[in-house]
Every structure is written in structure tokens, then in C-alpha cells.
Design a protein around this motif. Structure first.
Motif, mmCIF file in Angstrom:
data_model
loop_
_atom_site.group_PDB
_atom_site.id
_atom_site.type_symbol
_atom_site.label_atom_id
_atom_site.label_comp_id
_atom_site.label_asym_id
_atom_site.label_seq_id
_atom_site.Cartn_x
_atom_site.Cartn_y
_atom_site.Cartn_z
ATOM 1 N N MET A 168 -5.223 0.613 -17.747
ATOM 2 C CA MET A 168 -5.595 1.997 -17.419
ATOM 3 C C MET A 168 -6.474 2.644 -18.473
ATOM 4 O O MET A 168 -7.008 3.735 -18.259
ATOM 5 N N GLY A 189 -12.514 1.276 -18.691
ATOM 6 C CA GLY A 189 -13.389 1.923 -17.722
ATOM 7 C C GLY A 189 -14.462 2.748 -18.409
ATOM 8 O O GLY A 189 -14.476 2.919 -19.636
ATOM 9 N N ARG A 230 -6.558 4.937 -11.485
ATOM 10 C CA ARG A 230 -6.152 3.737 -12.220
ATOM 11 C C ARG A 230 -4.678 3.389 -12.025
ATOM 12 O O ARG A 230 -4.339 2.211 -11.970
ATOM 13 N N ARG A 257 -3.942 1.441 -8.883
ATOM 14 C CA ARG A 257 -4.452 0.068 -9.020
ATOM 15 C C ARG A 257 -3.439 -0.819 -9.721
ATOM 16 O O ARG A 257 -3.196 -1.956 -9.307
ATOM 17 N N GLN A 265 -11.319 -6.557 -15.335
ATOM 18 C CA GLN A 265 -12.025 -5.310 -15.643
ATOM 19 C C GLN A 265 -12.889 -5.470 -16.893
ATOM 20 O O GLN A 265 -14.013 -4.952 -16.949
#
Length: 368
Positions: free
Chosen positions: A65, A68, A98, A101, A338
Motif C-alpha cells: 500500500m 505507487g 490500495r 487490492r 507493482q
């Protein structure tokens, strides 16, 4: 009256021999739980493994989290989750985008791992996962038909397509592999052949539709949870909870069925009904994930075997460790995905391919 005690096993005593009040010697350290409405024995190693896996899920989820374009520290991420008065922008990014997800990664990993444990126990073979015997590909084919030929792209329709495709594939594989009884070796070989055929049909459909439709299906087919939110999470979690409740009896019946049909029948297990229930529930778990996130391969293959080795169990159907192992694998894979800017399915396929090669090599070495 509550009595929770630990017993350290000794090789000099017979298994199951009671040597003191409240303590039972099973050759390994156990926790004895005796409460109103709840009684049983649990391995200390299993408890420690489950705690370690849960901690890994929390840490990996928190790290995930923070990744990004909107950079956040771990502390800010925690505050955004629990403090409603925190920065609105940070809270929207973390809580609405987030956090779902991560929860979906946990759900997908747990569902796939449990499905793999069911089928590996059912076939009595570590290769007997829905990834290998074609049930996952059947669910993927059903969703492809639903999306491209029927133009139905919402989650409920894709879930129905995945379930119908998976069950139809399972029925076809079982019928082709049936010869008086179902051999796990024949089941795996037939499943690989059916999987290859369905993969070819899926490719043919993709080159027969428009470029936009093919790109949409290819993006979904890579296996990604990036665009999923609470709208998809809530119905998926409800279905997952219901399937897990129905699967709880399999925790005892499938290990008995692994001893053979005659032994299972003598112990009060109906082999036919048990296999049918296990097949339907296992396919439902795969369909649940495939409809939402696309095919996330090899978690169903690897998680039960990793869990079995961690807790040193005799069966891949240790439900809680198996589900936690699968959840940890998907959460970690998604965090790595990610960082590398690739879908989670790409990571699981890359790692799973290496694991499959190792598993095949070890299986061949044992038979040589």
C-alpha cells in the motif's frame, strides 16, 4: 471450564498414550483445547506457522500500500486506514484504492490455495491442481466466451461463465479419464490435453474478434487485481465464505478418501458423493478468482505443497495453513509486481514455472 495445555511428544511412548491429566502424547508438541462447544488438538508448529504467515501477509500488504505514484510512508498508510480525519487525498488513495487490492490479493490467494489442496488431496498427487488438469483453463475459457461472444462484462456474468466453463471442463476430463476407476495419472494427462485444446480455442477466439475486444481480454487474461475495489470484493467475499463453510467437512473426509475407496467406505465416507462435492467446490473457488482477477496461475499448485512442508502435515488439506500460504504468496507477488510494473499473474507464472520444473524433477528422481 477451559483447559489449554501443551504436550511434548516422546519417541519412547506409544502414539496416543495419555501420560498425565490434560496431556496427550502424539509424538509431537500439541495444544489441547477444551472449551464449551470447542474441543480438539492442534500442533504447536501449525500455530506458529499460521502466525508467521499472518504476519507476513500484514507486512507485505502494508508495503504494497506504500507503492505507487502517490508516495506514502508506512506510518502515513496506517493513519490513513484507521484515522478518518487524516489527509483526505491520502485516505482516498489508501482506503478506497490500495486497501481493497490487498484484501482481494488475500482472498484470491486463499481461494486458489484451498482449491489446489482439494484437488491434490482428491487425486493423491502434487501435480493434481486445477492449473495442471485444466479446470482453471476451463474457467478462463468460460469467461472469454462470456466477455467476447455474449458481450457480458460484469462480475456476476463472468462468475457464472467461469463456473460453467470450469464444471464442464471437469466433467469432460473425468469422463475421458474414467476407466472403471479414475486414476490420478490418467486424470492429469487427460487434463493437460484438454487444457491445451481449450487454450487453442481461446487463442482462436481472440484473433477472430476486434482489436479492442482482444486487448480487453488479453489484459484480463494476464491476471491482475489492480482495478478491483469494494464493489467486486463484497460479493466475492460472501461467495468465498459460503464455499469455505461447505468445504469444512472435506478437511476430514478427503484425507480418509486418500487411503482408498474401500477404506473410506468402511469408515463411513461415500466416495462418489465426496468426490462430486470436492470437485464442485474446488471449481467454484477457481471460478470465483478467475471471474474477478483473471487466471492467477500456479498458486493452486504451489501453496498446498509449501504449506504441507511448513507444518509437516500428511495431507495438503490443512485448510487454515493452506489458505494463509496462498494469501501470503499472492500478496507478496502483487507487491513485487507493482515494483516491476507488471500484473500479479506474470509474477506467479514466472515463479510457478520454476517450481513446477523442480516438482517434476523431484517426482522423476523418486521413481528412478
Amino acid at each position: 471450564m477451559s483447559d489449554i495445555s501443551a504436550a511434548q511428544g516422546s519417541s519412547t511412548r506409544a502414539p496416543g498414550a495419555t501420560h498425565s491429566p490434560g496431556t496427550v502424547d502424539f509424538g509431537r508438541r500439541l495444544l489441547r483445547i477444551d472449551r464449551a462447544g470447542l474441543a480438539g488438538l492442534m500442533s504447536v508448529r501449525t500455530v506458529l506457522v499460521c502466525c508467521a504467515l499472518a504476519l507476513a501477509i500484514v507486512v507485505a500488504g502494508l508495503v504494497s500500500m506504500t507503492i505507487g505514484s502517490y508516495g506514502l510512508s508506512a506510518w502515513d498508510t496506517l493513519r490513513a486506514l484507521v484515522d478518518a480525519g487524516f489527509d483526505p487525498d491520502a485516505r482516498q488513495v489508501v482506503y478506497e484504492w490500495r486497501f481493497p487490492r490487498v484484501l482481494f490479493a488475500v482472498l484470491c490467494g486463499a481461494a486458489l490455495a484451498l482449491s489446489g489442496g482439494i484437488f491434490q488431496s482428491l487425486t493423491r498427487n502434487p501435480l493434481g491442481s486445477p492449473d495442471i488438469i485444466g479446470f482453471g483453463v476451463g474457467a478462463q475459457f468460460g469467461v472469454t466466451l462470456t466477455m467476447l461472444l455474449l458481450n457480458l462484462n460484469t462480475y456476476p456474468f463472468k462468475a457464472v461463465g467461469a463456473l460453467v466453463g470450469g464444471l464442464a471442463t471437469a466433467l469432460l476430463v473425468y469422463l475421458l479419464a474414467m476407466k472403471r476407476t479414475v486414476s490420478s495419472f490418467r486424470l492429469i494427462i487427460v487434463g493437460i490435453g484438454v487444457s491445451a485444446g481449450l487454450g487453442s480455442l481461446t487463442s482462436w477466439i481472440l484473433i477472430s474478434v476486434s482489436v479492442e475486444q482482444a486487448m480487453m481480454a488479453a489484459t484480463w487474461g494476464a491476471g491482475s487485481i489492480a482495478s478491483l475495489g469494494f464493489d467486486q470484493l463484497v460479493p466475492a467475499a460472501i461467495v468465498f465464505g459460503a464455499v469455505v463453510l461447505f468445504a469444512v467437512p472435506l478437511r476430514r473426509s478427503l484425507p480418509v478418501l486418500e487411503m482408498g475407496d474401500d477404506a473410506a467406505t468402511a469408515l463411513g465416507i461415500h466416495p462418489g458423493r465426496t468426490r462430486l462435492a470436492a470437485m464442485v467446490l474446488g471449481v467454484a473457488l477457481v471460478a470465483l478468482v478467475t471471474a474477478a482477477a483473471g487466471p492467477i496461475s500456479f498458486i493452486a499448485l504451489a501453496a498446498p505443497q509449501i504449506s504441507q512442508r511448513l507444518v509437516r502435515a500428511n495431507t495438503p488439506m490443512s485448510m487454515l495453513p493452506v489458505m494463509l500460504t496462498g494469501a501470503a504468496l499472492v500478496v507478496v507477488s502483487d507487491a513485487v509486481g507493482q515494483l516491476l510494473a507488471v500484473p500479479v499473474g506474470v509474477i506467479t507464472v514466472s515463479v510457478g514455472g520454476v517450481y513446477l520444473a523442480w516438482l517434476l524433477a523431484t517426482q522423476y528422481a523418486r521413481r528412478a
